[in-house]
Design a protein around this motif. Structure first.
Motif, PDB file in Angstrom:
ATOM      1  N   PRO A  65      -4.971 -15.395  -3.845  1.00 54.23           N
ATOM      2  CA  PRO A  65      -5.231 -13.990  -4.178  1.00 54.23           C
ATOM      3  C   PRO A  65      -6.388 -13.796  -5.148  1.00 54.23           C
ATOM      4  N   SER A  72     -12.916  -9.329  -2.027  1.00 57.35           N
ATOM      5  CA  SER A  72     -12.896  -7.868  -2.011  1.00 57.35           C
ATOM      6  C   SER A  72     -14.158  -7.284  -2.639  1.00 57.35           C
ATOM      7  N   ARG A 255      -8.060  -2.260  -1.239  1.00 58.29           N
ATOM      8  CA  ARG A 255      -7.099  -2.958  -0.378  1.00 58.29           C
ATOM      9  C   ARG A 255      -6.877  -4.386  -0.847  1.00 58.29           C
ATOM     10  N   ASN A 256      -7.955  -5.092  -1.106  1.00 60.16           N
ATOM     11  CA  ASN A 256      -7.814  -6.486  -1.511  1.00 60.16           C
ATOM     12  C   ASN A 256      -7.359  -6.626  -2.960  1.00 60.16           C
ATOM     13  N   SER A 258      -5.434  -4.440  -4.485  1.00 58.80           N
ATOM     14  CA  SER A 258      -4.010  -4.127  -4.466  1.00 58.80           C
ATOM     15  C   SER A 258      -3.221  -5.278  -3.865  1.00 58.80           C
ATOM     16  N   SER A 259      -3.849  -6.017  -2.929  1.00 56.01           N
ATOM     17  CA  SER A 259      -3.204  -7.228  -2.403  1.00 56.01           C
ATOM     18  C   SER A 259      -2.981  -8.233  -3.520  1.00 56.01           C
ATOM     19  N   SER A 260      -3.985  -8.387  -4.364  1.00 55.25           N
ATOM     20  CA  SER A 260      -3.866  -9.337  -5.465  1.00 55.25           C
ATOM     21  C   SER A 260      -2.837  -8.872  -6.491  1.00 55.25           C
ATOM     22  N   ILE A 263       0.458  -9.552  -5.100  1.00 59.57           N
ATOM     23  CA  ILE A 263       0.828 -10.960  -5.142  1.00 59.57           C
ATOM     24  C   ILE A 263       1.226 -11.386  -6.554  1.00 59.57           C
ATOM     25  N   ASN A 286       1.693 -16.184   4.504  1.00 55.75           N
ATOM     26  CA  ASN A 286       0.438 -15.459   4.286  1.00 55.75           C
ATOM     27  C   ASN A 286      -0.678 -16.031   5.148  1.00 55.75           C
ATOM     28  N   GLN A 403       0.225  -1.481   0.150  1.00 63.36           N
ATOM     29  CA  GLN A 403       0.584  -2.470  -0.857  1.00 63.36           C
ATOM     30  C   GLN A 403       0.895  -1.860  -2.220  1.00 63.36           C
TER      31      GLN A 403
END
Length: 457
Positions: A65, A72, A255-256, A258-260, A263, A286, A403
């Motif tokens: 992440p 990102s 998006r990325n 918020s992905s991190s 995680i 994943n 997310q």
């Protein structure tokens, strides 16, 4: 100018089915190879570390992440800039397109320096924040410290690949990804097993492969194969263009990022309710999700220059046709991915490790997490559609919804009632709600496209 005319004519006049295939097929192939090398990376580490495979796989899962944050930032610059470039070419404003490319390069240089320096200084607290336990930390540290040193290649390749796609030259973008990912797959066993470097070898192989991809793109632009020419004067930041790049790029960045953030929450919850093995399970799932979703991102990378160019040229029928076709294709892909993951999780986990507890627990988690995967293709196209037409706010909302707005609250709430199973349940619930939000917003935008007067500047 001949190259410019031919590619502009292609984006404006080629039938949507043929054009989408022409632009997305190379990107999809590149994405599949990219996803494959991410899987192979983890497989080799798992096999090399033997009885420590759970910690090694979990170590990469913790570092991943953080790499996604770097990705990102690169995508924010590349996608934001490519949206401007596609629309500028549609408007016949070649000077703005080239100025935008120069500004992307400036942002790449600045961000690469900052990421390498700050990441290296704060690497240990960052890894602990992302959920590294005392047993996982040494493996994550070995891997990420090397990856950070090569971040400039990673950022440049990702950002400039989007520029290449924005001018309709999808094959070059594919060659870059295939060459980089293919070399990574070849170098992994050499450094991991041949030089007995373990997880450090996987990181070195990754950096070398990314460097090759970056130099390939430098050669592409330097030899005049692009319709865009590099001008030193355009490296000077244009505040208006930079703001627009970052506004449009805020969607993939959100998006990325918020992905991190997700995680961070997820790994800490997994450490409490399942320990190292649960973190390793998510790391594998994943990777499998990436392999499922990457071909869909290949489709939207072909979609974006079509939508951007034709929206700029105010040819809204072609915009709608290309979006509808992309939704159909990505839905077929997402259903296929769901079937593979739901029916064969035991076989898939066995590729990564021989640990039976990991395999048994992994197949249970996978079957819960994939329930709503058939809906994902529509979500991906929806957010990308807004990026391509330069509408930053709705794209940002769609990118954040799954997310940040849905998944993180579910991860925080459900384990209180269902323990570790609650973490896995959070995924299909958030996918379902995100699908509904995307459906409402895309339908609204299509109604506006059906009434072009409402879109007049």
């Amino acid at each position: 100018m001949k190259v410019l005319h031919e590619r502009s004519k292609l984006l404006a006049d080629e039938s949507i089915g043929k054009l989408l295939f022409r632009l997305s097929a190379p990107a999809t192939i590149g994405m599949i190879v990219q996803a494959l090398y991410n899987v192979v990376d983890t497989v080799f580490v798992g096999q090399a570390l033997g009885e420590n495979s759970i910690q090694g796989i979990a170590g990469i899962a913790i570092a991943f992440p953080i790499m996604m944050i770097v990705m990102s930032i690169a995508l924010a610059m590349g996608i934001g800039g490519s949206s401007i470039i596609s629309r500028a070419l549609g408007e016949k404003n070649h000077e703005k397109a080239e100025r935008t490319m120069g500004n992307i390069l400036s942002l790449v240089i600045i961000s690469s320096v900052l990421i390498t320096i700050l990441g290296s200084i704060f690497i240990v607290p960052i890894l602990k924040l992302f959920g590294a336990t005392e047993t996982i930390l040494p493996y994550s540290l070995d891997y990420l410290s090397i990856i950070l040193l090569g971040s400039v290649f990673f950022i440049y390749a990702l950002a400039m690949n989007n520029v290449v796609r924005s001018e309709g030259n999808a094959k070059v973008a594919m060659y870059t990804m295939v060459a980089s990912a293919g070399l990574n797959i070849l170098l992994d066993p050499v450094f991991i097993f041949g030089f007995d470097m373990g997880i450090k070898g996987a990181a070195i192989a990754t950096v070398l492969a990314q460097a090759v991809g970056a130099f390939y793109l430098v050669h592409y632009f330097a030899t005049g194969r692009s319709m865009l020419n590099f001008h030193m004067r355009y490296l000077k930041p244009d505040i208006g263009i930079v703001k627009e790049i970052l506004a449009i790029g805020s969607s993939p960045l959100a998006r990325n990022a918020s992905s991190s953030l997700m995680i961070i929450v997820l790994n800490n919850a997994l450490a409490v309710y399942g320990g190292d093995i649960a973190i390793a399970i998510f790391g594998i799932i994943n990777r499998l999700f990436m392999f499922t979703f990457m071909p869909m991102f290949g489709v939207i990378q072909g979609l974006q220059p079509i939508v951007g160019y034709n929206y700029g040229a105010r040819n809204f029928d072609r915009v709608k046709q290309s979006v509808r076709l992309s939704i159909a294709i990505t839905t077929i892909m997402s259903v296929t991915g769901f079937l593979l993951l739901f029916l064969f999780p035991e076989q898939l986990f066995s590729i990564f490790s021989s640990d039976q507890e990991l395999i048994n627990s992994g197949q249970y988690a996978t079957r819960i997490m994939v329930i709503a995967v058939p809906l994902v293709g529509f979500q991906i196209v929806g957010a990308s559609f807004y990026q391509a037409i330069g509408k930053a706010k709705p794209s940002f909302i769609l990118s954040m919804s799954r997310q940040l707005l849905f998944l993180i609250p579910f991860v925080l709430i459900l384990p209180n009632f269902f323990q570790l199973t609650g973490v896995w349940m959070a995924f299909p619930l958030s996918d379902g709600l995100s699908f509904l939000v995307t459906l409402i917003m895309v339908n609204r935008e299509f109604r506006l496209l059906n009434n072009p007067v409402s879109l007049e500047p």
